[in-house]
Design an enzyme around this catalytic site. Structure first.
Site, PDB file in Angstrom:
ATOM      1  N   TYR A 257       0.958  -1.280   0.075  1.00 51.81           N
ATOM      2  CA  TYR A 257       0.271  -0.012   0.009  1.00 51.81           C
ATOM      3  C   TYR A 257       0.825   1.333   0.039  1.00 51.81           C
ATOM      4  O   TYR A 257       0.250   2.281  -0.422  1.00 51.81           O
ATOM      5  CB  TYR A 257      -0.925   0.035   1.189  1.00 51.81           C
ATOM      6  CG  TYR A 257      -2.224  -0.818   0.841  1.00 51.81           C
ATOM      7  CD1 TYR A 257      -3.314  -0.385  -0.177  1.00 51.81           C
ATOM      8  CD2 TYR A 257      -2.355  -2.261   1.115  1.00 51.81           C
ATOM      9  CE1 TYR A 257      -4.251  -1.029  -0.696  1.00 51.81           C
ATOM     10  CE2 TYR A 257      -3.591  -2.918   0.732  1.00 51.81           C
ATOM     11  CZ  TYR A 257      -4.490  -2.049  -0.220  1.00 51.81           C
ATOM     12  OH  TYR A 257      -5.639  -2.993  -0.696  1.00 51.81           O
ATOM     13  N   HIS A 411      -5.720  -2.796   6.574  1.00 54.73           N
ATOM     14  CA  HIS A 411      -5.196  -3.952   5.806  1.00 54.73           C
ATOM     15  C   HIS A 411      -3.856  -4.633   6.491  1.00 54.73           C
ATOM     16  O   HIS A 411      -3.131  -5.226   6.018  1.00 54.73           O
ATOM     17  CB  HIS A 411      -4.581  -3.304   4.627  1.00 54.73           C
ATOM     18  CG  HIS A 411      -5.495  -2.779   3.594  1.00 54.73           C
ATOM     19  ND1 HIS A 411      -6.275  -3.835   2.850  1.00 54.73           N
ATOM     20  CD2 HIS A 411      -5.812  -1.666   3.041  1.00 54.73           C
ATOM     21  CE1 HIS A 411      -7.130  -3.025   2.150  1.00 54.73           C
ATOM     22  NE2 HIS A 411      -6.821  -1.974   2.272  1.00 54.73           N
TER      23      HIS A 411
END
Lengths: 734, 734
Positions: A257, A411
């Site tokens: 990410y 996440h």
């Protein structure tokens, strides 16, 4: 002064007469500036990487222009037809816009114009997207979520900026009124939760809206994008820059990410720098944008990002986000090591920075990029643990990744103190990454699979201790986000890379402390990865330490009882329900060795010091997976039941080579004959005894108060040893 | 005449005085001849591939010469220390011998001499190898089997030939008496079963002995090598050339052993050609040696051999055997397509032929090698079935391998009419190959694993019909070797490649007939692999048709019942005991589709026409495998129980792309909407109906008596169609 004043007077007069024309001279001025365009127009006449990239882009866009213009009514989720078509549209508009500026051929501007007009017809009456997640506060209109809509805007506003000079004012007004202003409104005041959120979705929304502010001359939008809708600074781009990256440029969701988050950060930062250089955005927070780009590169091995947390494993440094990031960083810094990465990316951007990269690669100015051993501190203040990377080039190219990092929000995985090991180009001790087939409709619409929660995030899916078959923080994300490990030691020298970290909040009443080290023996050209995992608990617990490996099991030094006709899931919950138990073994006290053959053709032996009460469970992933969503990966779990205090001691040794194509096999057996683990006061010892009698002895001071100046002495095998500082490797020959 | 006679007189006189010196002028004259040496000595002074290869070899040999000479007493089996050391020794002797000839530096000859003298000390007293297989008739002395000993001789006799000019007669005599003659004796009269065997082991023995015959001037050995120990022609090299290859150059053990078998064939043939060109060995049997080399290349995809029968899957065209084969074939034919293969092999041999290859690659004379669609007839007379390869370059690079070949002796698998499919560089419908970890001591000493018999050879391990959970020929190798399928049709045109074959001896009372075709639709750029498998049985039987695939299951068009907490082996025996049954489904009558995602990032859908009584069983390999010897591969098995007559109808369609690195997914769903299978007299029809309504209709005449001149008419969907010849593809647009 009078002259300037007079000029200003004229300027203001023109604004009053024809406000849209005034700013035409400033287009383009986002990532690509007008002066870039001049250089680019010159460069395409000269053979080299830039011209090649230009010709390739022109061929591709010319082919795309042959297809009819299609702006479909939104209907599909990610991977579906309308989703993909709208993605193709913004990419085509951006690329055609660039070509318009470089070539001045009106056909490119015309397609962008027509498409924008078609969107301007469609957009005003669009309801929320039919495939939006029910109840979620982030719906889009063109796409199922506002994130994609913001990405669309980031590209489209650049395309508009690039072709604005080709538009009549009437066309521009229609596009701005029918499309751009409504999209901005929808993504800012219409999506306050996401816009103000300090999170990568928020970065995309603020980037799109802020860039639109520059192009449409709406300084208020820029201010809101930078400082939150209410301009308080509680949200917005600057807050995101201050909070989402650690002082070392580590993004707290992990490399996958980080790479994704980078795009709007570098894009908007470059646009800010072009429009308002006085803001000094690249100097902001000690150069955090540049640090973030460099750290993204550092968090890769053999071109691929470390697949920590939710990560798709094929993503690597050639990702478009990092191509842009490297180009912008090179434009800003001129660091020739970045050209090495750009050369590996092998993609030339048609931007001003892309041109600099291309020209300097043509001139062979690159220098080898240096991957470092480094503890990347986590948390906005750098005090929430760290992601530790230990590297060496030693008879191969090793990286040991140690994860005493913070949770990293939604996440993040429940994998405190986990590790990974890489050697000779391959992932050897593995991390599953995310359970997801990106954009494959049949696999949960291409979104994260249910198994991402039930397997990929769970502790047992990682190479760290799970207690009593539960996961860290009992899978409580809110609690996890508020707690993190502590980095206690990070030391690097020629022969040793060592790190110690601990956490006492993963399980109530339990302290986990891990030491991971890479040491090497120049004599035998061998590397060892040493792992000491200490667990202290308030009461007897069941301790599981899995090792997930890539390859085929070759041999064990102890008897295996295989389950052959019938196998069952290892447990009921917390990921254990997904593991088939294929065999178990209970080695006698002493050395227990497991050897496997990895796909890179090398053998790996995990040698553990066991106490006669430790079981080894050999598992394969895939139980309770009726839709075949999981990959059939392998692991073995060291299980010590009923333990209050226990140290898992093990050493991983790469050795030999299996080369059936060339028909040779070298050193398929481990050369480790014994391990000795001792604690002598503050000094901790791990001795690796080799078949030839030689010993590699790692000694380190485990007292966090110790410094480089600390003098240590200890006895081992009847002899006295001394060393200064935190750690030393002794090589004892017999 | 008188002059010649006088010369001969002198010659004879010298022979009488010093018999060993006379032939010195003829060294070397095996694969490398004296005239080759002259050219090679010149070539190393000129920059280019040959000089580069020479420098690399010299560096490697110089490094190897720094290690002490070690000729250990034989102790270990394959992969073990002494085994590997003796292998290293013969390779070093050969390489040093070549360098001696090229450089004339005596240090190279000295090492070979010293090593040969050490062997001459060791060999005479050696007993049979301690790790020989008990009771087997093929023990070695230096190695566990005579095969390796013969390989040793093939290299060593060349090394001796290369350095013979550097030896004193006393040294030569010692080496010949103490080593070479005893080895020849041991491998010929001492190993009559293997020497006379028409089998690749026999080829190595005859090659070694025959070449020694040339070097030691023993014409009798040459005769025995060519014609059997008793010179009857029942065994020996010529018999092997006549029998082991089909008229199309197909070796009946399959490509993996064809590659291996090639080495002694091409080596000895080249030596025969250099010593006795009058034998015309390269013209023998219509040029069978050259055909064998070319067919070996044809039996590869993306550089790797089709892994049929016992095969290690990483073996490919860059194997040393084929490097030599290609060089010799190029030396003989000068075919520039061979240079394309040589370029891919990227290895330059230090031989006369290697020099020609290197020089012509330097001169860029190569032309693209043409891979052909071809039925390679099997059996020495070409009438024992065939190995059929159908290829096309169509939106990818497809190969369909169909195996109505004969059994192929002990390394053959019970897989009559099996198939494999390749696309875009990858194996899609897979063959397990051999169960073996070559030379990995911990895995059954590096030999074939027990699972090679219990799994890899069994019918269910392949993509063909197994009846009543038993294997073809009931695993009776003797019976299998005496029976084979019949090839009934092989037709190739632009849009269709089709083949039909059948066999009625695989199971008593059962006829298996299979049609496999590759057809393509230029409109949609789609390829289909069509599979019609007809089974006719004397009584109701259980019919299983497995499809072994590479990748991850994505979707099924019918409901799956997964076994989630607990799974069991699918059966008891014949390979079924190794399959975990993970899920089953019984689709309704009509179309049943299974989609998977292969490692090459492409989707594949198998669409089958089912009758409501067919079950699909989804399996994973690994049951009853307590030592983790098997790879966890996936398959689904179409099971039709209680059938007397049944046709499995299916179509495999490659589609779309999964590219998570670039974040796009295209066409993850099949475009096949329906299948229609009809038989209209002699004409058989398979229609593929696409989502857009268009139909691809394959029509073929299934009467073996039909010819290219046959006129066919049929009705389909109310319309009349006609075609001439065996097969045609109709594209019906709606």
């Amino acid at each position: 002064m009078p002259a300037a004043g007079a000029a200003l007077g004229i300027f203001a007069a023109i604004v009053a007469i024809n406000p849209l024309v005034v700013f035409a001279a400033e287009h383009p001025n986002l990532v690509i500036s007008a002066s870039d365009i001049d250089a680019m127009r010159g460069a395409i006449t000269i053979p080299g990487r830039f011209r090649t990239a230009f010709l390739a882009s022109r061929t591709a866009v010319d082919r795309a222009l042959q297809a009819p213009l299609v702006v479909p009514v939104p209907a599909d989720a990610g991977g579906g037809y309308t989703h993909e078509q709208h993605k193709k549209n913004y990419q085509l508009m951006y690329n055609a816009g660039v070509l318009y500026q470089i070539t001045e051929d009106p056909k490119y501007a015309a397609r962008v114009r027509d498409m924008l007009l078609a969107y301007a017809e469609l957009y005003p009456d669009l309801p929320l997207h039919p495939k939006r997640r029910p109840g979620a506060n982030n719906p889009g209109k063109l796409f199922w979520q506002s994130l994609n809509e913001a990405v669309w805007l980031v590209y489209t506003i650049q395309a508009y900026d690039l072709i604005r000079p080709a538009l009549t004012d009437q066309e521009a007004e229609k596009i701005e009124r029918g499309l751009l202003r409504p999209v901005v409104k929808f993504l800012s005041v219409g999506s306050p939760d996401t816009f103000n959120k300090v999170h990568n979705h928020g970065t995309w929304l603020t980037a799109g809206v802020g860039m639109a502010g520059y192009v449409l001359d709406e300084p208020e939008w820029v201010e809101q994008a930078l400082l939150d809708l209410d301009k308080s600074g509680k949200g917005g781009f600057l807050r995101q820059l201050s909070t989402l990256f650690s002082p070392d440029g580590y993004y707290n969701e992990g490399p996958y990410y980080q790479r994704y988050a980078l795009m709007p950060f570098v894009t908007f930062a470059k646009a800010i720098d072009n429009n308002q250089p006085e803001r000094g955005i690249f100097e902001y927070r000690d150069g955090i944008v540049m640090k973030a780009i460099d750290t993204t590169i550092q968090l890769s091995y053999n071109g691929l990002f470390f697949p920590l947390n939710d990560a798709i494993k094929s993503k690597g440094i050639d990702t478009s986000e990092l191509v842009l990031g490297v180009a912008i960083a090179y434009g800003e810094t001129g660091n020739p090591q970045l050209l090495d990465i750009a050369a590996q990316q092998d993609q030339v951007l048609l931007t001003g920075d892309g041109l600099k990269v291309a020209q300097d690669l043509d001139a062979r100015k690159q220098q080898p990029y240096r991957f470092k051993s480094m503890a990347f501190r986590d948390g906005k203040d750098g005090n929430e643990g760290a992601l530790v990377v230990m590297r060496q080039q030693f008879s191969g190219d090793q990286a040991l990744v140690f994860k005493p990092a913070a949770q990293g929000m939604g996440h993040g995985h429940f994998d405190k103190l986990s590790w990974q090991f890489y050697d000779r180009g391959a992932e050897i001790v593995t991390d599953y990454g995310a359970a997801r087939f990106l954009n494959v409709e049949a696999k949960n619409g291409g979104r994260y699979l249910p198994e991402n929660e039930t397997w990929a995030k769970q502790t047992v899916a990682h190479n760290t201790v799970a207690v009593d078959e539960t996961s860290h923080f009992d899978n409580d994300l809110g609690f996890a986000n508020r707690h993190h490990p502590q980095l206690q030691l990070f030391h690097v020298d020629e022969q040793i890379k060592i790190s110690v970290a601990d956490i006492d909040s993963a399980y109530p009443g339990v302290t986990l402390s891990r030491t991971l080290a890479l040491v090497n023996d120049p004599q035998s050209q061998t590397t060892y990865a040493i792992d000491l995992f200490d667990v202290t608990a308030d009461k007897p617990r069941k301790l599981d330490l899995p090792l997930h490996y890539n390859g085929q099991l070759v041999d064990t030094s102890f008897e295996l009882r295989g389950f052959t006709d019938r196998i069952s899931a290892l447990g009921e919950d917390n990921g254990y329900q997904h593991l088939w138990l294929k065999a178990r073994g209970k080695p006698d006290s002493g050395l227990a060795q497991v050897t496997w053959l990895s796909d890179n053709g090398r053998f790996y032996t995990q040698s553990s010091l066991v106490d006669g009460k430790t079981e080894l469970l050999f598992t394969e992933l895939g139980a309770n997976d009726p839709h075949f969503n999981l990959r059939a990966e392998k692991s073995f779990i060291a299980r010590r039941d009923n333990a209050r205090e226990h140290t898992f001691v093990s050493v991983l040794e790469p050795h030999g080579e299996y080369n059936p194509a060339r028909e040779f096999t070298l050193q398929a057996e481990s050369r480790v004959k014994g391990l000795i683990h001792e604690v002598v006061g503050d000094v901790r010892l791990l001795a690796i005894e080799r078949q030839n009698g030689n010993i590699q002895l790692l000694a380190f001071n485990s007292n966090p108060a110790a410094t480089q100046a600390t003098e240590n002495t200890f006895k081992f095998g009847g002899a006295e040893y001394a060393f200064s500082g935190r750690a030393k490797l002794f090589q004892i020959s017999h």
